[in-house]
Motif scaffolding. Structure first.
Motif, PDB file in Angstrom:
ATOM      1  N   THR A 196       3.305 -72.941  64.617  1.00  0.00           N
ATOM      2  CA  THR A 196       3.825 -73.040  63.244  1.00  0.00           C
ATOM      3  C   THR A 196       4.359 -71.693  62.767  1.00  0.00           C
ATOM      4  O   THR A 196       5.429 -71.612  62.141  1.00  0.00           O
ATOM      5  N   LEU A 197       3.640 -70.632  63.071  1.00  0.00           N
ATOM      6  CA  LEU A 197       4.060 -69.292  62.646  1.00  0.00           C
ATOM      7  C   LEU A 197       5.380 -68.900  63.311  1.00  0.00           C
ATOM      8  O   LEU A 197       6.296 -68.396  62.648  1.00  0.00           O
ATOM      9  N   MET A 198       5.481 -69.141  64.606  1.00  0.00           N
ATOM     10  CA  MET A 198       6.700 -68.766  65.312  1.00  0.00           C
ATOM     11  C   MET A 198       7.896 -69.590  64.820  1.00  0.00           C
ATOM     12  O   MET A 198       9.003 -69.064  64.665  1.00  0.00           O
ATOM     13  N   GLN A 199       7.670 -70.873  64.555  1.00  0.00           N
ATOM     14  CA  GLN A 199       8.764 -71.697  64.036  1.00  0.00           C
ATOM     15  C   GLN A 199       9.233 -71.186  62.678  1.00  0.00           C
ATOM     16  O   GLN A 199      10.442 -71.156  62.397  1.00  0.00           O
ATOM     17  N   GLY A 200       8.300 -70.776  61.844  1.00  0.00           N
ATOM     18  CA  GLY A 200       8.668 -70.216  60.553  1.00  0.00           C
ATOM     19  C   GLY A 200       9.463 -68.933  60.687  1.00  0.00           C
ATOM     20  O   GLY A 200      10.430 -68.707  59.942  1.00  0.00           O
ATOM     21  N   TYR A 201       9.075 -68.101  61.627  1.00  0.00           N
ATOM     22  CA  TYR A 201       9.764 -66.828  61.837  1.00  0.00           C
ATOM     23  C   TYR A 201      11.185 -67.066  62.340  1.00  0.00           C
ATOM     24  O   TYR A 201      12.152 -66.438  61.875  1.00  0.00           O
ATOM     25  N   PHE A 202      11.347 -68.004  63.272  1.00  0.00           N
ATOM     26  CA  PHE A 202      12.690 -68.311  63.776  1.00  0.00           C
ATOM     27  C   PHE A 202      13.573 -68.903  62.677  1.00  0.00           C
ATOM     28  O   PHE A 202      14.766 -68.587  62.595  1.00  0.00           O
ATOM     29  N   THR A 203      12.997 -69.761  61.854  1.00  0.00           N
ATOM     30  CA  THR A 203      13.766 -70.343  60.745  1.00  0.00           C
ATOM     31  C   THR A 203      14.250 -69.249  59.802  1.00  0.00           C
ATOM     32  O   THR A 203      15.400 -69.273  59.334  1.00  0.00           O
ATOM     33  N   TYR A 204      13.391 -68.261  59.540  1.00  0.00           N
ATOM     34  CA  TYR A 204      13.779 -67.146  58.674  1.00  0.00           C
ATOM     35  C   TYR A 204      14.911 -66.333  59.317  1.00  0.00           C
ATOM     36  O   TYR A 204      15.909 -66.012  58.662  1.00  0.00           O
ATOM     37  N   LEU A 205      14.763 -66.005  60.595  1.00  0.00           N
ATOM     38  CA  LEU A 205      15.760 -65.170  61.270  1.00  0.00           C
ATOM     39  C   LEU A 205      17.114 -65.878  61.380  1.00  0.00           C
ATOM     40  O   LEU A 205      18.169 -65.256  61.226  1.00  0.00           O
ATOM     41  N   LEU A 206      17.080 -67.175  61.649  1.00  0.00           N
ATOM     42  CA  LEU A 206      18.317 -67.930  61.855  1.00  0.00           C
ATOM     43  C   LEU A 206      18.892 -68.486  60.553  1.00  0.00           C
ATOM     44  O   LEU A 206      20.016 -68.971  60.526  1.00  0.00           O
ATOM     45  N   GLU A 207      18.069 -68.452  59.503  1.00  0.00           N
ATOM     46  CA  GLU A 207      18.448 -68.988  58.189  1.00  0.00           C
ATOM     47  C   GLU A 207      18.720 -70.489  58.247  1.00  0.00           C
ATOM     48  O   GLU A 207      19.497 -71.032  57.465  1.00  0.00           O
ATOM     49  N   ARG A 208      18.089 -71.165  59.169  1.00  0.00           N
ATOM     50  CA  ARG A 208      18.163 -72.626  59.272  1.00  0.00           C
ATOM     51  C   ARG A 208      17.121 -73.081  60.284  1.00  0.00           C
ATOM     52  O   ARG A 208      16.677 -72.318  61.143  1.00  0.00           O
ATOM     53  N   GLU A 209      16.710 -74.340  60.182  1.00  0.00           N
ATOM     54  CA  GLU A 209      15.723 -74.870  61.106  1.00  0.00           C
ATOM     55  C   GLU A 209      16.366 -75.247  62.446  1.00  0.00           C
ATOM     56  O   GLU A 209      17.543 -75.609  62.496  1.00  0.00           O
ATOM     57  N   LEU A 210      15.578 -75.163  63.485  1.00  0.00           N
ATOM     58  CA  LEU A 210      16.016 -75.634  64.794  1.00  0.00           C
ATOM     59  C   LEU A 210      15.908 -77.167  64.831  1.00  0.00           C
ATOM     60  O   LEU A 210      15.106 -77.759  64.106  1.00  0.00           O
ATOM     61  N   ASN A 211      16.688 -77.793  65.685  1.00  0.00           N
ATOM     62  CA  ASN A 211      16.681 -79.256  65.780  1.00  0.00           C
ATOM     63  C   ASN A 211      15.566 -79.799  66.667  1.00  0.00           C
ATOM     64  O   ASN A 211      14.961 -80.830  66.366  1.00  0.00           O
ATOM     65  N   THR A 212      15.296 -79.123  67.781  1.00  0.00           N
ATOM     66  CA  THR A 212      14.393 -79.693  68.781  1.00  0.00           C
ATOM     67  C   THR A 212      12.926 -79.783  68.354  1.00  0.00           C
ATOM     68  O   THR A 212      12.244 -80.712  68.780  1.00  0.00           O
ATOM     69  N   PRO A 213      12.376 -78.873  67.532  1.00  0.00           N
ATOM     70  CA  PRO A 213      10.974 -79.055  67.126  1.00  0.00           C
ATOM     71  C   PRO A 213      10.729 -80.384  66.411  1.00  0.00           C
ATOM     72  O   PRO A 213       9.705 -81.036  66.641  1.00  0.00           O
ATOM     73  N   GLY A 214      11.656 -80.810  65.560  1.00  0.00           N
ATOM     74  CA  GLY A 214      11.511 -82.095  64.882  1.00  0.00           C
ATOM     75  C   GLY A 214      11.571 -83.251  65.859  1.00  0.00           C
ATOM     76  O   GLY A 214      10.807 -84.228  65.744  1.00  0.00           O
ATOM     77  N   PHE A 215      12.459 -83.160  66.858  1.00  0.00           N
ATOM     78  CA  PHE A 215      12.564 -84.183  67.899  1.00  0.00           C
ATOM     79  C   PHE A 215      11.267 -84.260  68.699  1.00  0.00           C
ATOM     80  O   PHE A 215      10.744 -85.347  68.974  1.00  0.00           O
ATOM     81  N   LEU A 216      10.727 -83.105  69.068  1.00  0.00           N
ATOM     82  CA  LEU A 216       9.477 -83.063  69.821  1.00  0.00           C
ATOM     83  C   LEU A 216       8.332 -83.680  69.047  1.00  0.00           C
ATOM     84  O   LEU A 216       7.492 -84.404  69.588  1.00  0.00           O
ATOM     85  N   LYS A 217       8.277 -83.399  67.769  1.00  0.00           N
ATOM     86  CA  LYS A 217       7.204 -83.946  66.926  1.00  0.00           C
ATOM     87  C   LYS A 217       7.270 -85.463  66.889  1.00  0.00           C
ATOM     88  O   LYS A 217       6.250 -86.159  66.992  1.00  0.00           O
ATOM     89  N   LYS A 218       8.479 -86.021  66.800  1.00  0.00           N
ATOM     90  CA  LYS A 218       8.641 -87.476  66.745  1.00  0.00           C
ATOM     91  C   LYS A 218       8.206 -88.146  68.051  1.00  0.00           C
ATOM     92  O   LYS A 218       7.507 -89.149  68.038  1.00  0.00           O
ATOM     93  N   ILE A 219       8.626 -87.586  69.190  1.00  0.00           N
ATOM     94  CA  ILE A 219       8.289 -88.255  70.460  1.00  0.00           C
ATOM     95  C   ILE A 219       6.811 -88.090  70.806  1.00  0.00           C
ATOM     96  O   ILE A 219       6.234 -88.958  71.470  1.00  0.00           O
ATOM     97  N   LYS A 220       6.182 -87.013  70.341  1.00  0.00           N
ATOM     98  CA  LYS A 220       4.743 -86.856  70.573  1.00  0.00           C
ATOM     99  C   LYS A 220       3.932 -87.831  69.739  1.00  0.00           C
ATOM    100  O   LYS A 220       2.874 -88.281  70.139  1.00  0.00           O
ATOM    101  N   GLU A 221       4.465 -88.141  68.550  1.00  0.00           N
ATOM    102  CA  GLU A 221       3.765 -89.098  67.680  1.00  0.00           C
ATOM    103  C   GLU A 221       3.901 -90.526  68.183  1.00  0.00           C
ATOM    104  O   GLU A 221       3.086 -91.366  67.891  1.00  0.00           O
TER     105      GLU A 221
END
Length: 254
Positions: A229-254
């Motif tokens: 969670t921390l690393m995803q937040g840091y990447f979102t801050y640096l890129l100024e937008r969310e990545l697409n694949t973490p959301g995809f991964l969360k859906k298929i794991k659920e």
């Protein structure tokens, strides 16, 4: 128009992504050992009889022969080094490999200089995922080392505010400052994120260790979730937008 720098070029590359171009061509985005990120046209690659098509799927390690075209390089020959087949047989692994690719793609630009260390980190990470090594370990190590190579190395050993050595206790993390802030400095400051002493210990271990040393890490599920969670937040801050694949991964794991 200036003369092209290369008439012909042979590159060691990983295919990041592709898109359709024209009636039968494909536009490839690749990351190469020799030239960094490049865009290449694969003419006729969408035709059923194309010999190139099987070699240019995303996250495939390939050797490519390129010729200089008017506007971009043109793929003339392709040879697969490693297709990382296990990554294509499991949807979760496919998503994790796609995350590795997306992270590099978002942080890099075409026509940059070569970066052999990033190319090696990319191919080693895909190979580790394909070999069945714990994905949490593989991905967190990749994230930490990629930040090093990109010039965004977070400061994890001293407080980014006062410069004092971090003690073995829960701390704060600042995306904006790019590192850990001690409890004394962080008290009352806005936009800080808690980081436990255990999570910090693992991130520091990954930052200063070889992968064989880092592979000894055995984090519990709570720490795994916290660091992710921390690393995803840091990447979102640096890129100024969310990545697409973490959301995809969360859906298929659920």
């Amino acid at each position: 128009m200036p003369e092209p720098k290369f008439r012909s070029l042979r590159v060691d590359a990983v295919v990041l992504r592709h898109s359709d171009a024209g009636e039968a061509d494909r536009l490839l985005t690749i990351y190469t050992r020799q030239q960094g990120k490049m865009r290449v046209i694969a003419k006729g690659a969408r035709k059923i009889a194309s010999r190139k098509a099987g070699h240019i799927e995303p996250f495939t390690h390939v050797i490519l022969q390129l010729a200089t075209g008017r506007e971009s390089f043109i793929l003339t020959q392709a040879e697969t080094v490693d297709a990382y087949l296990p990554l294509r047989d499991d949807l979760v692994l496919t998503g994790q490999a796609s995350y590795v690719i997306e992270l590099l793609d978002r942080f890099t630009y075409v026509d940059e200089t070569e970066n052999t260390a990033i190319f090696r980190l990319l191919t080693e990470t895909l190979a580790r995922l394909a070999s069945g090594i714990d994905p949490w370990l593989v991905l967190r190590y990749y994230e930490v080392r990629l930040l090093d190579q990109l010039g965004f190395r977070p400061q994890l050993f001293e407080c980014v505010n006062c410069g004092r050595e971090i003690k073995a206790e829960d701390q704060f993390f600042s995306f904006r400052a790019g590192g850990v802030i001690c409890p004394s400095c962080g008290r009352g400051l806005p936009n800080l994120h808690l980081i436990s002493v255990e999570a910090l210990k693992y991130l520091r271990h990954f930052q200063r260790s070889s992968f064989s040393e880092a592979a000894r890490a055995r984090a519990d599920l709570a720490v795994q979730h916290e660091t992710e969670t921390l690393m995803q937040g840091y990447f979102t801050y640096l890129l100024e937008r969310e990545l697409n694949t973490p959301g995809f991964l969360k859906k298929i794991k659920e």
